[in-house]
Design a protein around this motif. Structure first.
Motif, PDB file in Angstrom:
ATOM      1  N   ILE A  69      33.176  25.674  42.475  1.00  0.00           N
ATOM      2  CA  ILE A  69      33.376  27.102  42.175  1.00  0.00           C
ATOM      3  C   ILE A  69      32.429  27.939  43.026  1.00  0.00           C
ATOM      4  O   ILE A  69      32.818  28.975  43.591  1.00  0.00           O
ATOM      5  N   LEU A  70      31.182  27.494  43.135  1.00  0.00           N
ATOM      6  CA  LEU A  70      30.223  28.198  43.984  1.00  0.00           C
ATOM      7  C   LEU A  70      30.650  28.161  45.447  1.00  0.00           C
ATOM      8  O   LEU A  70      30.509  29.159  46.169  1.00  0.00           O
ATOM      9  N   ASP A  71      31.178  27.024  45.886  1.00  0.00           N
ATOM     10  CA  ASP A  71      31.642  26.912  47.272  1.00  0.00           C
ATOM     11  C   ASP A  71      32.780  27.901  47.529  1.00  0.00           C
ATOM     12  O   ASP A  71      32.852  28.507  48.610  1.00  0.00           O
ATOM     13  N   HIS A  72      33.661  28.048  46.556  1.00  0.00           N
ATOM     14  CA  HIS A  72      34.756  29.014  46.707  1.00  0.00           C
ATOM     15  C   HIS A  72      34.198  30.423  46.843  1.00  0.00           C
ATOM     16  O   HIS A  72      34.652  31.191  47.705  1.00  0.00           O
ATOM     17  N   PHE A  73      33.227  30.764  46.014  1.00  0.00           N
ATOM     18  CA  PHE A  73      32.618  32.092  46.084  1.00  0.00           C
ATOM     19  C   PHE A  73      31.972  32.314  47.451  1.00  0.00           C
ATOM     20  O   PHE A  73      32.109  33.394  48.055  1.00  0.00           O
ATOM     21  N   THR A  74      31.290  31.296  47.961  1.00  0.00           N
ATOM     22  CA  THR A  74      30.642  31.413  49.269  1.00  0.00           C
ATOM     23  C   THR A  74      31.671  31.622  50.369  1.00  0.00           C
ATOM     24  O   THR A  74      31.511  32.502  51.228  1.00  0.00           O
ATOM     25  N   ARG A  75      32.736  30.826  50.359  1.00  0.00           N
ATOM     26  CA  ARG A  75      33.771  30.981  51.386  1.00  0.00           C
ATOM     27  C   ARG A  75      34.456  32.334  51.291  1.00  0.00           C
ATOM     28  O   ARG A  75      34.740  32.972  52.323  1.00  0.00           O
ATOM     29  N   ALA A  76      34.721  32.782  50.072  1.00  0.00           N
ATOM     30  CA  ALA A  76      35.366  34.077  49.897  1.00  0.00           C
ATOM     31  C   ALA A  76      34.466  35.206  50.380  1.00  0.00           C
ATOM     32  O   ALA A  76      34.934  36.182  50.987  1.00  0.00           O
ATOM     33  N   THR A  77      33.158  35.072  50.132  1.00  0.00           N
ATOM     34  CA  THR A  77      32.204  36.075  50.611  1.00  0.00           C
ATOM     35  C   THR A  77      32.151  36.079  52.129  1.00  0.00           C
ATOM     36  O   THR A  77      32.173  37.138  52.765  1.00  0.00           O
ATOM     37  N   ASP A  78      32.074  34.894  52.731  1.00  0.00           N
ATOM     38  CA  ASP A  78      32.088  34.791  54.193  1.00  0.00           C
ATOM     39  C   ASP A  78      33.322  35.486  54.765  1.00  0.00           C
ATOM     40  O   ASP A  78      33.229  36.268  55.718  1.00  0.00           O
ATOM     41  N   ALA A  79      34.481  35.167  54.190  1.00  0.00           N
ATOM     42  CA  ALA A  79      35.739  35.712  54.704  1.00  0.00           C
ATOM     43  C   ALA A  79      35.788  37.230  54.573  1.00  0.00           C
ATOM     44  O   ALA A  79      36.249  37.930  55.486  1.00  0.00           O
ATOM     45  N   ALA A  80      35.309  37.746  53.441  1.00  0.00           N
ATOM     46  CA  ALA A  80      35.329  39.191  53.225  1.00  0.00           C
ATOM     47  C   ALA A  80      34.418  39.904  54.220  1.00  0.00           C
ATOM     48  O   ALA A  80      34.770  40.957  54.766  1.00  0.00           O
ATOM     49  N   VAL A  81      33.245  39.328  54.469  1.00  0.00           N
ATOM     50  CA  VAL A  81      32.315  39.929  55.435  1.00  0.00           C
ATOM     51  C   VAL A  81      32.915  39.899  56.835  1.00  0.00           C
ATOM     52  O   VAL A  81      32.885  40.903  57.564  1.00  0.00           O
ATOM     53  N   LEU A  82      33.482  38.766  57.226  1.00  0.00           N
ATOM     54  CA  LEU A  82      34.062  38.644  58.564  1.00  0.00           C
ATOM     55  C   LEU A  82      35.269  39.564  58.730  1.00  0.00           C
ATOM     56  O   LEU A  82      35.465  40.155  59.797  1.00  0.00           O
ATOM     57  N   ALA A  83      36.072  39.698  57.666  1.00  0.00           N
ATOM     58  CA  ALA A  83      37.245  40.570  57.744  1.00  0.00           C
ATOM     59  C   ALA A  83      36.846  42.030  57.926  1.00  0.00           C
ATOM     60  O   ALA A  83      37.576  42.809  58.551  1.00  0.00           O
TER      61      ALA A  83
END
Length: 213
Positions: A69-83
Motif C-alpha cells: 500500500i505504501l509502495d502504491h502511494f509512493t508510485r502515485a506521488t511520483d507520477a503526480a509530481v512528474l505529470a
C-alpha cells in the motif's frame, strides 16, 4: 505553486457528491488514518480494511501487505509530481526544478500528515520496513532527477539519487515540525539542503568516471 480549482456549481443546483475513491485511494487513506491513531505498530491489514470500509478479501485482491500500500502511494506521488512538471525552460536551474518537485511531494503528504509522521517514527522499530522505504526513496529520487533533466543511471546516477534522498530527508525533518500554512520552514530547509548539494555536485561532476553522462 498554483492549483487547479473545480468550477462552482450552478446556484440553483445542489453541489455534486464527492467521489468515493478507488480501492487504492481508500487503502492509502485508511493506512495513514490508522497509523495516526494507533501508531505504525498498530497498523494491521485488518485495521486498514475496517477503516477503509472494505473486506479483507478485497484488500488482499489488490495488495500483498501494508508495504505494498505504501509502495502504491509512493508510485502515485511520483507520477503526480512528474505529470505536473513542465519541460525545462531557458535559464531554469536544476536546483529550482528539484525544489519545485520536492515541495510538491510535501504537498502530497499534507492530507496524510499525522499518519506520515507516525510512520516515520515507527520505522525506528521496524528495520525491514525502514529498508523498504529507503530503497523506495532512492527509486523516487531517481525519477525526480530524470524529471529535472539529470541522468539517474549507472553508479553516478545512484550516487546522485542517494544524495537527493539525503536532501529530501533533511527537509522532511523540518516538515515534521512545520505547522505554517505555506510550509515556509520546509521550503527554507529544502532550499538550504539543495544549495549544499549543488556545491557538492560541482565537485562531484569533476571526478573521473563519475561525472555527468
Amino acid at each position: 505553486m498554483t492549483y487547479d480549482t473545480e468550477p462552482a456549481a450552478e446556484p440553483d443546483m445542489p453541489p455534486p457528491a464527492p467521489p468515493m475513491g478507488t480501492l487504492e485511494e481508500k487503502a492509502v487513506a485508511a493506512l495513514f488514518q490508522v497509523a495516526a491513531r494507533d501508531g505504525w505498530g498498530g497498523t494491521s491489514l485488518s485495521a486498514i480494511a475496517a477503516q477503509a470500509g472494505v473486506g479483507l478479501d478485497e484488500l488482499r485482491a489488490r495488495f500483498t501487505c501494508r508495504t505494498a500500500i505504501l509502495d502504491h502511494f509512493t508510485r502515485a506521488t511520483d507520477a503526480a509530481v512528474l505529470a505536473g512538471t513542465m519541460p525545462r525552460s531557458d535559464g531554469e536551474s536544476i536546483k529550482d526544478r528539484l525544489f519545485d518537485m520536492l515541495m510538491r511531494r510535501f504537498d502530497a503528504f499534507q492530507p496524510h500528515r499525522a499518519g506520515v509522521i507516525a510512520l516515520a517514527k515507527g520505522l525506528y522499530g521496524d528495520p525491514n520496513e525502514a529498508l523498504a522505504r529507503l530503497k523506495g526513496g532512492i527509486s523516487s529520487m531517481a525519477w525526480m532527477l530524470e524529471g529535472a533533466g539529470v541522468p539517474s543511471h549507472g553508479l553516478a546516477g545512484l550516487l546522485r539519487s542517494e544524495a537527493l534522498l539525503v536532501v529530501a530527508l533533511s527537509a522532511f525533518r523540518a516538515w515534521e515540525n512545520d505547522d505554517s500554512a505555506d510550509l515556509s520552514a520546509t521550503m527554507a530547509a529544502l532550499d538550504k539542503a539543495l544549495g549544499r548539494a549543488e556545491q557538492a555536485a560541482e565537485w562531484f561532476e569533476k571526478l573521473p568516471g563519475l561525472g555527468r553522462s
